[in-house]
Design an enzyme around this catalytic site. Structure first.
Site, PDB file in Angstrom:
ATOM      1  CG  ASN A  12     -13.068  30.033 -14.352  1.00 17.59           C
ATOM      2  OD1 ASN A  12     -13.738  30.091 -13.281  1.00 17.59           O
ATOM      3  ND2 ASN A  12     -12.560  29.199 -14.902  1.00 17.59           N
ATOM      4  CD1 TRP A  13     -14.897  36.376 -12.974  1.00 12.92           C
ATOM      5  CD2 TRP A  13     -16.198  37.019 -11.296  1.00 12.92           C
ATOM      6  NE1 TRP A  13     -15.899  37.155 -13.541  1.00 12.92           N
ATOM      7  CE2 TRP A  13     -16.708  37.770 -12.251  1.00 12.92           C
ATOM      8  CE3 TRP A  13     -16.710  37.161  -9.992  1.00 12.92           C
ATOM      9  CZ2 TRP A  13     -17.782  38.834 -12.088  1.00 12.92           C
ATOM     10  CZ3 TRP A  13     -17.634  38.141  -9.855  1.00 12.92           C
ATOM     11  CH2 TRP A  13     -18.183  38.980 -10.735  1.00 12.92           C
ATOM     12  CE  LYS A  14      -9.192  30.040 -14.335  1.00  6.83           C
ATOM     13  NZ  LYS A  14      -7.856  29.774 -14.882  1.00  6.83           N
ATOM     14  CG  HIS A  98     -11.428  24.889 -15.624  1.00  6.56           C
ATOM     15  ND1 HIS A  98     -10.188  24.746 -15.000  1.00  6.56           N
ATOM     16  CD2 HIS A  98     -11.698  25.842 -16.125  1.00  6.56           C
ATOM     17  CE1 HIS A  98      -9.529  25.757 -15.439  1.00  6.56           C
ATOM     18  NE2 HIS A  98     -10.374  26.429 -16.123  1.00  6.56           N
ATOM     19  CD  GLU A 100      -7.579  26.661 -13.010  1.00  2.00           C
ATOM     20  OE1 GLU A 100      -8.431  27.221 -12.700  1.00  2.00           O
ATOM     21  OE2 GLU A 100      -6.867  27.517 -14.083  1.00  2.00           O
ATOM     22  CD  GLU A 170     -10.950  26.956 -20.488  1.00  3.04           C
ATOM     23  OE1 GLU A 170     -10.861  28.124 -20.496  1.00  3.04           O
ATOM     24  OE2 GLU A 170     -10.875  26.047 -19.474  1.00  3.04           O
ATOM     25  N   GLY A 176      -3.772  30.474 -17.911  1.00 10.62           N
ATOM     26  CA  GLY A 176      -3.245  31.238 -16.954  1.00 10.62           C
ATOM     27  C   GLY A 176      -1.415  31.314 -17.202  1.00 10.62           C
ATOM     28  CB  SER A 213      -3.572  33.169 -22.002  1.00 14.64           C
ATOM     29  OG  SER A 213      -3.066  32.504 -20.842  1.00 14.64           O
ATOM     30  N   GLY A 234     -10.414  33.639 -18.061  1.00 15.03           N
ATOM     31  CA  GLY A 234      -9.803  33.599 -16.670  1.00 15.03           C
ATOM     32  C   GLY A 234      -9.502  34.833 -16.244  1.00 15.03           C
ATOM     33  N   GLY A 235      -8.169  35.148 -16.195  1.00 16.44           N
ATOM     34  CA  GLY A 235      -7.501  36.287 -15.755  1.00 16.44           C
ATOM     35  C   GLY A 235      -7.977  37.697 -16.238  1.00 16.44           C
TER      36      GLY A 235
END
Ligand code: PGA
Length: 251
Positions: A12-14, A98, A100, A170, A176, A213, A234-235
């Site tokens: 997930n490149w957000k 998600h 976010e 999640e 994150g 994470s 993600g990251g």
């Protein structure tokens, strides 16, 4: 992991990557993927980079995912993107709900439900995200929250279509933050989700991803748990090297 399930590692490149950066990352992932791999890999660039990444991935097994979709196929919905458009650009998956999006954009379980149905109706596969906040975990409400999100988010799904469904657990406190759920914490919730799903969507085999994470250092221990069928990253998906290591850990 159940033997009949192909693991899925989704990046997930957000809200990251210009067009040039997105193309380069897609190229590197494509080039670095084990051709004999038994893991399915997908990437979710921002909407602006979907077409460019689709072009980079043509003929490769890497799947394209979107980070959200609205539920209408078209119309006067300024700023929204429909499942029809996502199918047209080459997506296979759509991340829905998600945390976010829930936190910053007011997404509700009812909206998640409409979106998941619209995505399935378009022949795409929703990756429906659920997870508790730190306060909810500390109050002992984790399973209750996840159950509520799943029952409302997946209510009334066609049991045949549900075979295309992916669920991502999640925990909000792990996203994150560098604070990953332990393998045992993740497994506990995954096993709970696995036991709840037949009631909610019937007997379809649904892949359950863990997110929060995930890194090359913790991926193997998490993915060794029996009810983890992959990861939503993600990251660590923003660099090809770390993302590919996580994909290798799932093999
Ligand atoms: P993270 O994000 O790996 O950066 O924690 C995961 C996600 O939000 O899907």
């Amino acid at each position: 992991m159940l033997p009949e399930i192909t693991p899925l590692i989704a990046g997930n490149w957000k809200m990251h990557k210009t067009l040039a950066e997105a193309r380069a990352l897609a190229r590197e992932i494509r080039a670095g993927l084990d051709p004999a791999g038994t893991v399915e890999v997908a990437v979710a660039p921002p909407f602006t980079a979907l077409a460019a990444v689709a072009a980079e991935l043509t003929g490769s097994p890497v799947g394209l995912a979107a980070q959200d979709a609205f539920w209408e196929p078209q119309g006067a919905f300024t700023g929204a993107i429909s499942p029809l458009m996502l199918q047209d650009v080459g997506c296979r998956y759509v991340i829905i709900g998600h945390s976010e999006r829930r936190r910053h954009f007011g997404e509700t379980d009812a909206g998640v439900n409409r979106k998941a149905k619209a995505v399935l109706d378009q022949g795409l596969r929703p990756i429906v995200c659920v997870g508790e906040t730190l306060a909810q975990r500390e109050a002992g409400e984790t399973l209750e929250v996840v159950s509520r999100q799943l029952r409302a988010g997946l209510a009334g799904l066609d049991p045949v279509q549900a075979a295309a469904l992916v669920v991502a657990y999640e925990p909000v406190w792990a996203i994150g933050t560098g604070r990953t759920a332990t393998p045992a914490q993740a497994q506990e919730v995954h096993a709970f989700i696995r036991s709840l799903l037949p009631e909610v969507v019937g007997n379809a085999v649904v892949r359950l991803l863990y997110g929060g994470s995930v890194t090359p250092d913790n991926a193997a221990a998490l993915l060794a748990q029996p009810d983890l069928d992959g990861a939503l990253v993600g990251g660590a998906s923003l660099q090809a090297a770390s993302f590919l290591k996580i994909a290798a850990a799932a093999a």
